[in-house]
Scaffold this motif. Sequence first.
Motif, PDB file in Angstrom:
ATOM      1  N   ASP A  89       0.828  -1.215   0.000  1.00 12.31           N
ATOM      2  CA  ASP A  89       0.000   0.000   0.000  1.00 12.31           C
ATOM      3  C   ASP A  89       0.855   1.255   0.000  1.00 12.31           C
ATOM      4  OD1 ASP A  89      -2.260  -1.633   0.110  1.00 12.31           O
ATOM      5  OD2 ASP A  89      -2.208  -1.691   2.305  1.00 12.31           O
ATOM      6  N   VAL A  90       1.925   1.238   0.783  1.00 10.70           N
ATOM      7  CA  VAL A  90       2.839   2.388   0.804  1.00 10.70           C
ATOM      8  C   VAL A  90       3.496   2.563  -0.555  1.00 10.70           C
ATOM      9  CG1 VAL A  90       4.895   3.357   1.918  1.00 10.70           C
ATOM     10  CG2 VAL A  90       3.227   2.100   3.283  1.00 10.70           C
ATOM     11  N   TRP A  91       3.874   1.475  -1.196  1.00  6.52           N
ATOM     12  CA  TRP A  91       4.488   1.559  -2.530  1.00  6.52           C
ATOM     13  C   TRP A  91       3.515   2.143  -3.554  1.00  6.52           C
ATOM     14  CZ3 TRP A  91       7.180  -3.905  -2.705  1.00  6.52           C
ATOM     15  CH2 TRP A  91       8.385  -3.835  -1.992  1.00  6.52           C
ATOM     16  N   ILE A  92       2.241   1.787  -3.458  1.00  3.94           N
ATOM     17  CA  ILE A  92       1.256   2.327  -4.401  1.00  3.94           C
ATOM     18  C   ILE A  92       1.114   3.836  -4.216  1.00  3.94           C
ATOM     19  CG2 ILE A  92      -1.200   2.309  -4.981  1.00  3.94           C
ATOM     20  CD1 ILE A  92      -1.211  -0.689  -4.367  1.00  3.94           C
ATOM     21  N   LEU A  93       1.054   4.291  -2.955  1.00  4.58           N
ATOM     22  CA  LEU A  93       0.968   5.733  -2.696  1.00  4.58           C
ATOM     23  C   LEU A  93       2.191   6.467  -3.237  1.00  4.58           C
ATOM     24  CD1 LEU A  93      -0.329   8.218  -1.314  1.00  4.58           C
ATOM     25  CD2 LEU A  93       0.909   7.558   0.773  1.00  4.58           C
ATOM     26  N   LEU A  94       3.373   5.933  -2.971  1.00  5.12           N
ATOM     27  CA  LEU A  94       4.595   6.580  -3.454  1.00  5.12           C
ATOM     28  C   LEU A  94       4.686   6.540  -4.974  1.00  5.12           C
ATOM     29  CD1 LEU A  94       7.242   5.385  -0.836  1.00  5.12           C
ATOM     30  CD2 LEU A  94       6.201   7.642  -1.047  1.00  5.12           C
ATOM     31  N   ALA A  95       4.195   5.466  -5.602  1.00  2.00           N
ATOM     32  CA  ALA A  95       4.195   5.403  -7.068  1.00  2.00           C
ATOM     33  C   ALA A  95       3.291   6.475  -7.657  1.00  2.00           C
ATOM     34  CB  ALA A  95       3.758   4.008  -7.527  1.00  2.00           C
ATOM     35  N   ALA A  96       2.140   6.742  -7.018  1.00  7.11           N
ATOM     36  CA  ALA A  96       1.256   7.814  -7.494  1.00  7.11           C
ATOM     37  C   ALA A  96       1.925   9.177  -7.358  1.00  7.11           C
ATOM     38  CB  ALA A  96      -0.055   7.780  -6.712  1.00  7.11           C
ATOM     39  N   LEU A  97       2.592   9.415  -6.231  1.00  2.84           N
ATOM     40  CA  LEU A  97       3.297  10.682  -6.050  1.00  2.84           C
ATOM     41  C   LEU A  97       4.446  10.833  -7.049  1.00  2.84           C
ATOM     42  CD1 LEU A  97       3.453  10.915  -2.145  1.00  2.84           C
ATOM     43  CD2 LEU A  97       1.928  12.132  -3.702  1.00  2.84           C
ATOM     44  N   LYS A  98       5.151   9.744  -7.322  1.00  2.00           N
ATOM     45  CA  LYS A  98       6.235   9.800  -8.310  1.00  2.00           C
ATOM     46  C   LYS A  98       5.692  10.116  -9.697  1.00  2.00           C
ATOM     47  CE  LYS A  98       9.186   6.434  -5.966  1.00  2.00           C
ATOM     48  NZ  LYS A  98       9.726   5.064  -6.028  1.00  2.00           N
ATOM     49  N   ALA A  99       4.541   9.544 -10.039  1.00  2.00           N
ATOM     50  CA  ALA A  99       3.957   9.812 -11.350  1.00  2.00           C
ATOM     51  C   ALA A  99       3.594  11.289 -11.488  1.00  2.00           C
ATOM     52  CB  ALA A  99       2.728   8.925 -11.565  1.00  2.00           C
ATOM     53  N   LEU A 100       2.975  11.870 -10.444  1.00  3.34           N
ATOM     54  CA  LEU A 100       2.639  13.295 -10.488  1.00  3.34           C
ATOM     55  C   LEU A 100       3.896  14.154 -10.564  1.00  3.34           C
ATOM     56  CD1 LEU A 100      -0.237  13.407  -7.839  1.00  3.34           C
ATOM     57  CD2 LEU A 100      -0.452  13.521 -10.328  1.00  3.34           C
ATOM     58  N   ALA A 101       4.915  13.803  -9.783  1.00  2.00           N
ATOM     59  CA  ALA A 101       6.163  14.571  -9.811  1.00  2.00           C
ATOM     60  C   ALA A 101       6.839  14.459 -11.172  1.00  2.00           C
ATOM     61  CB  ALA A 101       7.095  14.087  -8.693  1.00  2.00           C
ATOM     62  N   LEU A 102       6.797  13.283 -11.777  1.00  2.00           N
ATOM     63  CA  LEU A 102       7.397  13.116 -13.110  1.00  2.00           C
ATOM     64  C   LEU A 102       6.676  13.965 -14.152  1.00  2.00           C
ATOM     65  CD1 LEU A 102       8.204   9.298 -13.359  1.00  2.00           C
ATOM     66  CD2 LEU A 102       9.819  11.190 -13.438  1.00  2.00           C
ATOM     67  N   LEU A 103       5.351  14.026 -14.081  1.00  4.52           N
ATOM     68  CA  LEU A 103       4.611  14.856 -15.027  1.00  4.52           C
ATOM     69  C   LEU A 103       5.000  16.321 -14.884  1.00  4.52           C
ATOM     70  CD1 LEU A 103       1.041  13.256 -14.841  1.00  4.52           C
ATOM     71  CD2 LEU A 103       2.702  13.072 -16.700  1.00  4.52           C
ATOM     72  N   TRP A 104       5.143  16.779 -13.642  1.00  2.00           N
ATOM     73  CA  TRP A 104       5.538  18.182 -13.461  1.00  2.00           C
ATOM     74  C   TRP A 104       6.971  18.422 -13.927  1.00  2.00           C
ATOM     75  CZ3 TRP A 104       9.503  20.386 -10.660  1.00  2.00           C
ATOM     76  CH2 TRP A 104       9.521  21.773 -10.691  1.00  2.00           C
ATOM     77  N   LEU A 105       7.887  17.504 -13.650  1.00  2.00           N
ATOM     78  CA  LEU A 105       9.275  17.684 -14.080  1.00  2.00           C
ATOM     79  C   LEU A 105       9.374  17.776 -15.601  1.00  2.00           C
ATOM     80  CD1 LEU A 105      11.076  15.174 -11.670  1.00  2.00           C
ATOM     81  CD2 LEU A 105      11.323  17.661 -11.657  1.00  2.00           C
ATOM     82  N   LEU A 106       8.631  16.924 -16.291  1.00  4.64           N
ATOM     83  CA  LEU A 106       8.645  16.972 -17.757  1.00  4.64           C
ATOM     84  C   LEU A 106       8.013  18.258 -18.277  1.00  4.64           C
ATOM     85  CD1 LEU A 106       7.707  13.257 -18.532  1.00  4.64           C
ATOM     86  CD2 LEU A 106       9.963  14.324 -18.724  1.00  4.64           C
ATOM     87  N   TYR A 107       6.921  18.703 -17.656  1.00 11.26           N
ATOM     88  CA  TYR A 107       6.282  19.955 -18.070  1.00 11.26           C
ATOM     89  C   TYR A 107       7.200  21.145 -17.813  1.00 11.26           C
ATOM     90  CZ  TYR A 107       2.983  23.824 -18.256  1.00 11.26           C
ATOM     91  OH  TYR A 107       2.360  25.015 -18.563  1.00 11.26           O
ATOM     92  N   TYR A 108       7.878  21.145 -16.666  1.00  9.17           N
ATOM     93  CA  TYR A 108       8.781  22.258 -16.340  1.00  9.17           C
ATOM     94  C   TYR A 108       9.916  22.351 -17.356  1.00  9.17           C
ATOM     95  CZ  TYR A 108      12.224  25.020 -13.766  1.00  9.17           C
ATOM     96  OH  TYR A 108      13.143  25.979 -13.406  1.00  9.17           O
ATOM     97  N   THR A 109      10.456  21.212 -17.750  1.00  4.34           N
ATOM     98  CA  THR A 109      11.575  21.226 -18.699  1.00  4.34           C
ATOM     99  C   THR A 109      11.120  21.549 -20.120  1.00  4.34           C
ATOM    100  OG1 THR A 109      12.666  19.544 -17.339  1.00  4.34           O
ATOM    101  CG2 THR A 109      13.528  19.886 -19.541  1.00  4.34           C
ATOM    102  N   ALA A 110       9.978  21.002 -20.526  1.00  3.51           N
ATOM    103  CA  ALA A 110       9.547  21.147 -21.911  1.00  3.51           C
ATOM    104  C   ALA A 110       8.794  22.440 -22.179  1.00  3.51           C
ATOM    105  CB  ALA A 110       8.674  19.954 -22.307  1.00  3.51           C
ATOM    106  N   ARG A 111       8.071  22.987 -21.186  1.00  3.72           N
ATOM    107  CA  ARG A 111       7.216  24.143 -21.436  1.00  3.72           C
ATOM    108  C   ARG A 111       7.638  25.377 -20.647  1.00  3.72           C
ATOM    109  NH1 ARG A 111       2.257  23.023 -23.643  1.00  3.72           N
ATOM    110  NH2 ARG A 111       2.160  25.315 -23.767  1.00  3.72           N
TER     111      ARG A 111
END
Length: 565
Positions: A89-111
Amino acid sequence: MASPEAQETGETPAKENQVATGAEQTRAPASPLKRSWLVRHFSLLLRRDWQAQKAGQLFSGLLALNMVFLGGAFICSMIFNNVAITLGDVWILLAALKALALLWLLYYTARTTRRPQAVLHQDPHAGPAWVRGSLVLFGSCTICLNVFRVGYGMSHIQCKSQLELIFPAVEIIFIGIQTWVLWKHSKDCVQIQTNFTRCGLMLTLATNLLLWLLAVTNGSTHHEIETELSALVEKFSGNNTNTCLCLNVTMCEVFQKGYLMLYPFSTEYSLICCGMLFVMWKNVGRRLAPHTGSHPSTPPFHLHGAILGPLLGLLVLVAGTCVFVLFQIQASGPAIARQYFIIYYAFYAAALPTMSLACLAGMAIHGLEERELDTLKNPTRSLDVVLLMGAALGQMGISYFSIVAIVATRPHELLNHLILAYSLLLILQHIAQNLFIIEGLHRRPLWEAAPESLAGKWEAEPPRRGSLLELGQDLRQASLAYIHSYSHLNWKRRALKEISLFLILCNITLWMMPAFGIHPEFENGLEKDFYGYQTWFTIVNFGLPLGVFYRMHSVGVLVEVYLGA
């Protein structure tokens, strides 16, 4: 007696002065009104901008705080009630947070960073070379750690869940992209989409902080793997086949040893990312002065004739390496002999007082030298000070717990005497080194102070127009004044460089020993018997990663102190 013409001539300026004074008095009430209206107008705009910036910082900070509290509640529930909340359960929560952080990191770099007027300034003090080098080094080690985790899971594929293979793969992608973004954009002062950027940075920071917290609380994997390895070998050679056996014992041992070796680097990586993300968050919307962005280049790293400091530091490094090798050889066996604990603590009892005396000598030299204090606002330096003071609490906390356990049980044995001396000396060394480093960081570097002083002299006394001979004489006088002002600092600067080099090598030694698996605080058994296994294991797991980070961070800031001297 003056003539009538002279009297009229003398009265004329007086009348003109009276008329001018009257005109100034007549105009006086109007000027403050205009000036006060302008002041009110611009101060209102500045106040609104400041309030918007503070509101964005407050909202993003609350977002990170709630994320940390939510993830901390999950991790604590996993520890105290493993039935309701599992590690999956902890891994699932952290995976969701990592996915959101990855989306922002890619948006910050690309846009975000590619828009016009997005990054007008770059903080010259943020993301120094040693921090970015440590980021890449520890990030690479953490990626290798997750590769070993995937390999270990594949070797137990018949009894491992798919989640135990997916989570390390997601973490590899997250670490790779995050390391690249932080390496490239750690100096940015973003001027657009400030609130969204602050929230993205705080979300990524909270994710790294939760990864560090999970790594610290889940550190029992070390002992579980070692226990499983010994049980695996015994049962593989016997007839009992009810346990989950590894398909290849040799490969399993490689994966387990690699996991245990690289595990501390994951905690270091998470802490470095948190520090760099915090500096980027502070720099969002920050506008630097024109002279701040174009600072003089940092001088290259040279020894400058320093001999005694490097020699003593190399001596400590060689002795520490020998102790490390002996202890590692013993740790690979069934039990560690008592004399090896005595050798380990005796080494620390000899090295720590020497480091403390060097720090005290450095503080005395700081008091004698004439370099000015650097009072300019510097978020990177403020973060360095906070990290030093905060990371020092980890090892100091373990030392205080050890002192209480030793005094309350068996203080008269030789090993306990050494552990008590080690704990006291470690506390004193942390305090002395922090004071020396903070004093050195707040001194203006000589390679910045000297040109400014010379520029001030030329501004105060502008060169006169004349012949080339006069110009040469002026330059010669300025050079002699500079030599007279700074030549008497040579011995102090050299002493500071010797002390800084000695402390750099000592901190490298004290970082290497716990980072690669030497944990006598848990192995000696004294505190474990006094506090209980679970309590002492939690204390050591919180304190040791902070102690390793403290040594690594001290090396970086001591390099800055060395260059500044």
